[in-house]
Scaffold this motif. Structure first.
Motif, PDB file in Angstrom:
ATOM      1  N   ALA A 145     -10.553  -6.766  -3.227  1.00  0.00           N
ATOM      2  CA  ALA A 145     -12.266  -6.721  -2.299  1.00  0.00           C
ATOM      3  C   ALA A 145     -12.403  -5.660  -2.625  1.00  0.00           C
ATOM      4  CB  ALA A 145     -11.457  -6.699  -0.962  1.00  0.00           C
ATOM      5  N   GLU A 146     -11.256  -3.853  -2.948  1.00  0.00           N
ATOM      6  CA  GLU A 146     -12.344  -3.096  -2.846  1.00  0.00           C
ATOM      7  C   GLU A 146     -12.675  -2.954  -4.236  1.00  0.00           C
ATOM      8  OE1 GLU A 146      -9.128   0.600  -3.327  1.00  0.00           O
ATOM      9  OE2 GLU A 146     -10.778   1.023  -1.237  1.00  0.00           O
ATOM     10  N   ALA A 147     -12.167  -3.196  -5.276  1.00  0.00           N
ATOM     11  CA  ALA A 147     -12.998  -3.561  -6.489  1.00  0.00           C
ATOM     12  C   ALA A 147     -14.524  -4.557  -7.182  1.00  0.00           C
ATOM     13  CB  ALA A 147     -11.818  -4.158  -7.884  1.00  0.00           C
TER      14      ALA A 147
ATOM     15  N   THR B 201      -7.678  -8.024   4.326  1.00  0.00           N
ATOM     16  CA  THR B 201      -7.018  -7.196   3.045  1.00  0.00           C
ATOM     17  C   THR B 201      -5.570  -6.343   3.715  1.00  0.00           C
ATOM     18  OG1 THR B 201      -8.172  -5.306   4.608  1.00  0.00           O
ATOM     19  CG2 THR B 201      -9.352  -6.332   2.392  1.00  0.00           C
TER      20      THR B 201
ATOM     21  N   TYR C 108       1.107  -1.153   0.308  1.00  0.00           N
ATOM     22  CA  TYR C 108       0.037   0.091  -0.099  1.00  0.00           C
ATOM     23  C   TYR C 108       0.862   0.555  -0.215  1.00  0.00           C
ATOM     24  CZ  TYR C 108      -4.036  -2.629   1.544  1.00  0.00           C
ATOM     25  OH  TYR C 108      -5.542  -4.231   1.373  1.00  0.00           O
TER      26      TYR C 108
ATOM     27  N   GLY D 293     -11.562 -11.282   3.120  1.00  0.00           N
ATOM     28  CA  GLY D 293     -12.268 -10.327   3.035  1.00  0.00           C
ATOM     29  C   GLY D 293     -10.727  -9.699   4.016  1.00  0.00           C
TER      30      GLY D 293
ATOM     31  N   GLY E 110      -6.264  -6.589  -0.659  1.00  0.00           N
ATOM     32  CA  GLY E 110      -7.270  -4.908  -0.161  1.00  0.00           C
ATOM     33  C   GLY E 110      -7.425  -4.888  -1.416  1.00  0.00           C
ATOM     34  N   SER E 111      -6.950  -4.431  -2.684  1.00  0.00           N
ATOM     35  CA  SER E 111      -6.950  -3.553  -3.849  1.00  0.00           C
ATOM     36  C   SER E 111      -8.347  -4.812  -4.839  1.00  0.00           C
ATOM     37  CB  SER E 111      -6.184  -3.683  -4.870  1.00  0.00           C
ATOM     38  OG  SER E 111      -5.283  -2.280  -4.175  1.00  0.00           O
TER      39      SER E 111
ATOM     40  N   TRP F 261      -9.068 -12.874  -0.001  1.00  0.00           N
ATOM     41  CA  TRP F 261      -9.309 -12.105  -1.285  1.00  0.00           C
ATOM     42  C   TRP F 261     -11.529 -12.811  -0.234  1.00  0.00           C
ATOM     43  CZ3 TRP F 261     -10.017 -12.714  -6.507  1.00  0.00           C
ATOM     44  CH2 TRP F 261     -10.863 -11.791  -7.056  1.00  0.00           C
TER      45      TRP F 261
ATOM     46  N   GLY G  61     -16.042  -3.866  -3.884  1.00  0.00           N
ATOM     47  CA  GLY G  61     -17.137  -3.119  -4.073  1.00  0.00           C
ATOM     48  C   GLY G  61     -17.178  -2.198  -5.053  1.00  0.00           C
ATOM     49  N   LYS G  62     -16.634  -1.277  -6.223  1.00  0.00           N
ATOM     50  CA  LYS G  62     -16.950  -0.141  -6.704  1.00  0.00           C
ATOM     51  C   LYS G  62     -17.649  -1.014  -7.997  1.00  0.00           C
ATOM     52  CE  LYS G  62     -12.347   2.013  -5.528  1.00  0.00           C
ATOM     53  NZ  LYS G  62     -11.157   2.990  -5.671  1.00  0.00           N
TER      54      LYS G  62
ATOM     55  N   ASP H   8      -2.063   8.487  -5.858  1.00  0.00           N
ATOM     56  CA  ASP H   8      -2.069   7.721  -6.117  1.00  0.00           C
ATOM     57  C   ASP H   8      -1.089   7.474  -7.803  1.00  0.00           C
ATOM     58  OD1 ASP H   8      -2.627   5.198  -7.159  1.00  0.00           O
ATOM     59  OD2 ASP H   8      -4.867   4.884  -6.615  1.00  0.00           O
TER      60      ASP H   8
END
Length: 189
Positions: free
Chosen positions: A105-107, A96, A63, A94, A102-103, A91, A109-110, A70
């Motif tokens: 998992a976030e993808a 992360t 991270y 969860g 973590g990225s 993954w 949600g996005k 970024d």
């Protein structure tokens, strides 16, 4: 219009082919950003500068610090391959603490189109948590290429699978993005 693909790799033997995969993705019109697990970064440590030059982006395995910008553009799609037993389970659960999990998992949600292909042997694939993790990820909309049309585990012991279906993974990414652009359902495999 430039399309950005986040290519995430775990420490499994197919990671050594990642430069060819990046070139294939670029030939398909993708701007590729490479993310690695810490162990995968260690495995390809001698190639990190060359991989960064090939992609035009920093290779990431951790991270960024708070307040740092970024360094990658936003993802239009994410491919997590090879995804090891550990990465798949982390993954899905969860967990992360690692950048790629973590990225990824976030993808989800996005709403970013996500494709994953594991690289596990039959002994690890037989562990009950693996099937649960695959089901969780598929239920979250990940196109998880495992079994027919994807990765089929071999016996425990060999260092590398005989064939890792990279082209099938990139084909699935292209299909998911086309379906998302057309407003169609992309259904997980």
């Amino acid at each position: 219009m430039t399309r950005t693909l986040y290519l995430f790799c775990s420490a499994a033997p197919p990671v050594f082919d990642v430069a060819h995969v990046i070139e294939d993705a670029q030939a398909r019109g993708w701007d590729v950003c490479l993310g690695l697990t810490p162990t995968a970064a260690h495995w390809v440590a001698g190639s990190l500068d060359g991989l960064a030059a090939l992609t035009g982006h920093a290779v990431r395995w951790q991270y960024k610090l708070p307040g740092e910008p970024d360094v990658w553009p936003a993802a239009d799609a994410l491919l997590f391959a090879p995804a090891t037993f550990n990465s798949v389970n982390a993954w899905a659960l969860g967990l992360t603490d690692r950048f790629v999990a973590g990225s990824a998992a976030e993808a989800i949600g996005k709403g970013t189109p996500v494709v994953a292909m594991p690289c596990v042997n039959a002994a690890l694939a037989a562990h009950p948590q693996f099937d649960q993790s695959v089901a969780v990820l598929r239920g979250a909309g990940v196109d998880f290429l495992y079994g027919d049309g994807g990765f089929v585990p071999g016996p425990a012991g060999p260092d590398a699978p005989a064939h890792f279906p990279w082209a099938a993974a990139l084909d699935a990414v292209d299909r998911r993005v086309a379906a998302a652009a057309g407003g169609g359902a992309s259904g997980a495999a």
